[in-house]
Write a protein that holds these residues in place. Structure first.
Motif, PDB file in Angstrom:
ATOM      1  N   UNK A 296      13.311 -44.243  32.032  1.00  0.00           N
ATOM      2  CA  UNK A 296      12.792 -43.015  31.456  1.00  0.00           C
ATOM      3  C   UNK A 296      12.669 -43.172  29.954  1.00  0.00           C
ATOM      4  N   UNK A 297      11.686 -42.503  29.386  1.00  0.00           N
ATOM      5  CA  UNK A 297      11.479 -42.546  27.944  1.00  0.00           C
ATOM      6  C   UNK A 297      11.431 -41.113  27.422  1.00  0.00           C
ATOM      7  N   UNK A 298      12.068 -40.896  26.284  1.00  0.00           N
ATOM      8  CA  UNK A 298      12.045 -39.552  25.707  1.00  0.00           C
ATOM      9  C   UNK A 298      11.857 -39.629  24.196  1.00  0.00           C
ATOM     10  N   UNK A 299      11.303 -38.576  23.645  1.00  0.00           N
ATOM     11  CA  UNK A 299      11.088 -38.530  22.203  1.00  0.00           C
ATOM     12  C   UNK A 299      10.389 -37.244  21.815  1.00  0.00           C
ATOM     13  N   UNK A 300       9.763 -37.291  20.650  1.00  0.00           N
ATOM     14  CA  UNK A 300       9.031 -36.133  20.141  1.00  0.00           C
ATOM     15  C   UNK A 300       7.543 -36.452  20.204  1.00  0.00           C
ATOM     16  N   UNK A 301       6.751 -35.468  20.586  1.00  0.00           N
ATOM     17  CA  UNK A 301       5.311 -35.663  20.673  1.00  0.00           C
ATOM     18  C   UNK A 301       4.754 -36.280  19.399  1.00  0.00           C
ATOM     19  N   UNK A 302       4.003 -37.389  19.513  1.00  0.00           N
ATOM     20  CA  UNK A 302       3.455 -38.063  18.349  1.00  0.00           C
ATOM     21  C   UNK A 302       4.127 -39.404  18.083  1.00  0.00           C
ATOM     22  N   UNK A 303       5.298 -39.624  18.730  1.00  0.00           N
ATOM     23  CA  UNK A 303       6.026 -40.877  18.507  1.00  0.00           C
ATOM     24  C   UNK A 303       5.481 -42.032  19.356  1.00  0.00           C
ATOM     25  N   UNK A 304       4.595 -41.731  20.275  1.00  0.00           N
ATOM     26  CA  UNK A 304       4.025 -42.801  21.095  1.00  0.00           C
ATOM     27  C   UNK A 304       4.779 -43.053  22.388  1.00  0.00           C
ATOM     28  N   UNK A 305       5.536 -42.068  22.829  1.00  0.00           N
ATOM     29  CA  UNK A 305       6.329 -42.226  24.056  1.00  0.00           C
ATOM     30  C   UNK A 305       5.428 -42.453  25.270  1.00  0.00           C
ATOM     31  N   UNK A 306       4.361 -41.652  25.379  1.00  0.00           N
ATOM     32  CA  UNK A 306       3.489 -41.790  26.562  1.00  0.00           C
ATOM     33  C   UNK A 306       2.760 -43.139  26.546  1.00  0.00           C
TER      34      UNK A 306
ATOM     35  N   UNK B 228       8.224 -31.488  23.135  1.00  0.00           N
ATOM     36  CA  UNK B 228       8.952 -32.401  24.017  1.00  0.00           C
ATOM     37  C   UNK B 228       7.977 -33.384  24.651  1.00  0.00           C
ATOM     38  N   UNK B 229       8.437 -34.584  24.860  1.00  0.00           N
ATOM     39  CA  UNK B 229       7.635 -35.563  25.596  1.00  0.00           C
ATOM     40  C   UNK B 229       8.587 -36.524  26.283  1.00  0.00           C
ATOM     41  N   UNK B 230       8.404 -36.662  27.577  1.00  0.00           N
ATOM     42  CA  UNK B 230       9.151 -37.707  28.253  1.00  0.00           C
ATOM     43  C   UNK B 230       8.335 -38.271  29.400  1.00  0.00           C
ATOM     44  N   UNK B 231       8.789 -39.415  29.865  1.00  0.00           N
ATOM     45  CA  UNK B 231       7.983 -40.155  30.798  1.00  0.00           C
ATOM     46  C   UNK B 231       8.877 -40.944  31.737  1.00  0.00           C
ATOM     47  N   UNK B 232       8.426 -41.104  32.965  1.00  0.00           N
ATOM     48  CA  UNK B 232       9.184 -41.867  33.948  1.00  0.00           C
ATOM     49  C   UNK B 232       8.311 -43.000  34.468  1.00  0.00           C
ATOM     50  N   UNK B 233       8.862 -44.207  34.467  1.00  0.00           N
ATOM     51  CA  UNK B 233       8.161 -45.352  35.044  1.00  0.00           C
ATOM     52  C   UNK B 233       9.025 -45.873  36.190  1.00  0.00           C
ATOM     53  N   UNK B 234       8.448 -45.925  37.385  1.00  0.00           N
ATOM     54  CA  UNK B 234       9.166 -46.458  38.546  1.00  0.00           C
ATOM     55  C   UNK B 234       8.550 -47.813  38.877  1.00  0.00           C
ATOM     56  N   UNK B 235       9.394 -48.847  38.933  1.00  0.00           N
ATOM     57  CA  UNK B 235       8.911 -50.196  39.211  1.00  0.00           C
ATOM     58  C   UNK B 235       9.680 -50.743  40.408  1.00  0.00           C
ATOM     59  N   UNK B 236       8.963 -51.400  41.300  1.00  0.00           N
ATOM     60  CA  UNK B 236       9.606 -51.921  42.496  1.00  0.00           C
ATOM     61  C   UNK B 236       9.098 -53.324  42.794  1.00  0.00           C
ATOM     62  N   UNK B 237       9.928 -54.117  43.496  1.00  0.00           N
ATOM     63  CA  UNK B 237       9.477 -55.448  43.891  1.00  0.00           C
ATOM     64  C   UNK B 237       8.664 -55.386  45.178  1.00  0.00           C
ATOM     65  N   UNK B 238       8.585 -54.194  45.777  1.00  0.00           N
ATOM     66  CA  UNK B 238       7.763 -54.039  46.977  1.00  0.00           C
ATOM     67  C   UNK B 238       6.928 -52.785  46.865  1.00  0.00           C
ATOM     68  N   UNK B 239       6.577 -52.195  48.006  1.00  0.00           N
ATOM     69  CA  UNK B 239       5.833 -50.945  47.954  1.00  0.00           C
ATOM     70  C   UNK B 239       6.791 -49.824  47.561  1.00  0.00           C
ATOM     71  N   UNK B 240       6.241 -48.768  47.008  1.00  0.00           N
ATOM     72  CA  UNK B 240       7.058 -47.681  46.478  1.00  0.00           C
ATOM     73  C   UNK B 240       7.098 -46.501  47.436  1.00  0.00           C
TER      74      UNK B 240
END
Lengths: 189, 355
Positions: A1-11, A42-54
């Motif tokens: 997960x990534x979090x920060x303030x809008x404008x910091x480039x989180x997305x 507010x700005x946050x983002x979730x990246x889900x990564x898997x070695x197979x199908x999700x």
């Protein structure tokens, strides 16, 4: 997960990591939430990564790792950290208390590095992306650079060179594979 | 690719050549992607002056025999309901996109807010991969039945990036369109009228409202039988059946799989078409000899639960385990959208009922 303030480039950072994992053939999902304001919200983002199908939905219960660009809106992300989670903190700006016994904390002064060495503090999230990639090995450095090229819109192409320098700087400024995301067998940790 | 882009791309691949809409979160990005993609294939996308104009434009475009669509959030679709009624009664194969805020538009989508006896197929994909499929299915079903099809998405679906490839899916042939108001007379040497009342041009024979509406009702009865879609899993020996649709169902699938691995006897039914509602599938799952409860998880105050009750018909108790859950903006992105919370809700339904 990534979090920060809008404008910091989180997305953007989340998109680069997600795209890089896609380039490496992983199962990937990425979901971002941000407030109505272009900057300062507010700005946050979730990246889900898997070695197979999700199978997982794009919002998760617990996270293996997190990037905190700022403390302002960080509480919801903190609440989802697993015990022992890998936590990269932008030590230039981050001022909240962190339980250092509970998490593996890596402090990287990315805003300072961006402002001084790269020459543009807007590149802070790309410095952080480079640092994250180095520490976790979730994706390779070259994949991250290529993913960044693919993530920058056509009207911002002039920033690609600077962003590449930022990613490489972040990558050099931390200890490689200090907290690997993958086991030597290739399975997730 | 972001969900909103995948939807627009899939629509273009499905042959959509006209889109009109008016921006509203979380639908706006879908409109933006249509605006980028349609001109490149010779199509047209119009950012209309209002929702009323958008639906009117799309109505006109689809009447010419072209594949056309409009959309908004449920709030915007509220304004279009009168047109949806007329378009449906005129048997025009339009595709409608509801990029909803939460799941608050279940009634609006399945019952409609317009006048008269009318029905539209409602597809509710759970993720971007399925959205790409449903988007194409929607255009095909619309022409197959000469009936509007509504694609039900939400914030989560359109703002999630997934690695997807948008390739054309061949669902089979669709009927010709002799009714299309395309400048030709289709061999009749006369003008055409696309009417919601069964009328034709003055002086020409026509069936009139009684026969027209009766035929449409018969068409919907057949559609109701033939177009139900659903996914059922782990229901054979289940004590609790969870029913959920759309993106929330993705959480349910994930959590139920987890709970099964831990030995809990729980299964799920995921309605994929909200109309026609998969009543037999829900009834079959609820008829299992071990079933104690059917638990409905939806992000609203309780709408789909009506259709679940109409399917279960008193076989066992039907309880709501969802509820209103939104963020500060009202986009429906609340605390419920968390596997940990969904897990607690399902576990609460699994607890033995005290005497």
């Amino acid at each position: 997960m990534l979090t920060g303030i809008g404008g910091q480039g989180v997305q953007l950072a989340a998109q680069v990591i997600a795209r890089a994992a896609t380039l490496e053939g992983r199962g990937v999902m990425f979901f971002g939430v941000y407030g109505g304001m272009m900057r300062g919200g507010n700005t946050d983002s979730t990246v889900v990564v898997s070695d197979g199908t999700l199978d997982a939905p794009p919002i998760i219960a617990k996270t293996w790792s997190a990037i905190a660009m700022h403390h302002e809106f960080w509480e919801p992300t903190r609440a989802k950290l697993r015990d022992g989670a890998v936590l990269l903190v932008n030590s230039t700006l981050f001022e909240a208390e962190i339980d250092r016994d509970r998490y593996r904390v890596f402090e990287v002064p990315v805003t300072t590095l961006a402002a001084t060495t790269v020459g543009n503090l807007l590149a802070a999230s790309m410095v952080m992306t480079g640092a994250y990639v180095a520490i976790t090995g979730l994706v390779g450095l070259e994949s991250a650079v290529e993913a960044m090229r693919g993530s920058i819109p056509s009207y911002r192409q002039q920033h690609i060179e600077m962003n590449e320098r930022a990613i490489r700087l972040g990558h050099e400024s931390v200890e490689a594979l200090a907290a690997p995301a993958w086991q030597s067998t290739g399975a997730p940790v | 690719m972001e969900g909103s882009e995948a939807i627009a791309e899939a629509a273009v691949v499905a042959g959509c050549r006209f889109f009109a809409g008016y921006p509203m979160t979380p639908f706006t990005e879908v409109l933006e992607h249509f605006a980028v993609k349609l001109p490149k294939v010779g199509g047209v996308c119009i950012n209309a002056e209002s929702e009323l104009e958008a639906v009117g434009m799309a109505w006109g475009a689809v009447a010419t025999g072209n594949r056309a669509a409009t959309g908004s959030t449920g709030q915007g679709l509220s304004l279009m309901q009168e047109s949806f009624s007329e378009i449906t009664m005129a048997e025009l194969p339009i595709v409608l996109f509801n990029i909803a805020r939460g799941q608050y538009d279940y009634y609006q989508s399945t019952r409609g807010g317009g006048h008269g006896d009318y029905r539209q197929i409602v597809l509710a994909p759970m993720d971007v991969t399925e959205a790409v499929e449903h988007c194409q299915l929607a255009f095909w079903l619309a022409e197959k039945w000469r009936n509007p099809v509504l694609f039900m998405g939400d914030y989560l679906l359109t703002h999630t990036y997934e690695a997807v490839e948008v390739t054309e899916i061949d669902y089979g042939p669709v009927p010709d369109k002799p009714w299309a108001v395309d400048g030709s007379s289709s061999g009749t040497l006369d003008a055409k009228l696309v009417s919601s009342l069964g009328f034709d041009k003055v002086g020409r024979p026509h069936v009139g409202p009684q026969a027209h509406w009766l035929r449409l009702a018969e068409k919907w009865a057949v559609m109701r039988e033939q177009e139900q879609r659903s996914e059922t899993a782990f229901c054979d020996d289940a004590e609790v059946i969870v029913v959920a649709f759309g993106t929330l169902a993705k959480f349910v699938r994930y959590v139920v799989k987890e709970l099964r691995a831990e030995g809990h006897r729980v299964g799920y039914v995921r309605p994929i078409t909200l109309w026609p509602f998969p009543e037999p599938a829900v009834a079959a799952a609820a008829s299992g000899s071990h079933v104690r409860t059917v638990a409905v998880l939806e992000n609203n105050a309780g709408q789909m639960i009506d259709d679940v009750r109409l399917s279960v018909l008193g076989r066992c108790p039907v309880v709501a385990i969802g509820g209103i859950s939104t963020d500060g903006s009202g986009f429906g992105m609340g605390a419920l959208l968390d596997p940990a919370v969904v897990r607690e809700r399902i576990l609460s339904a699994l607890e033995p009922v005290s005497a």
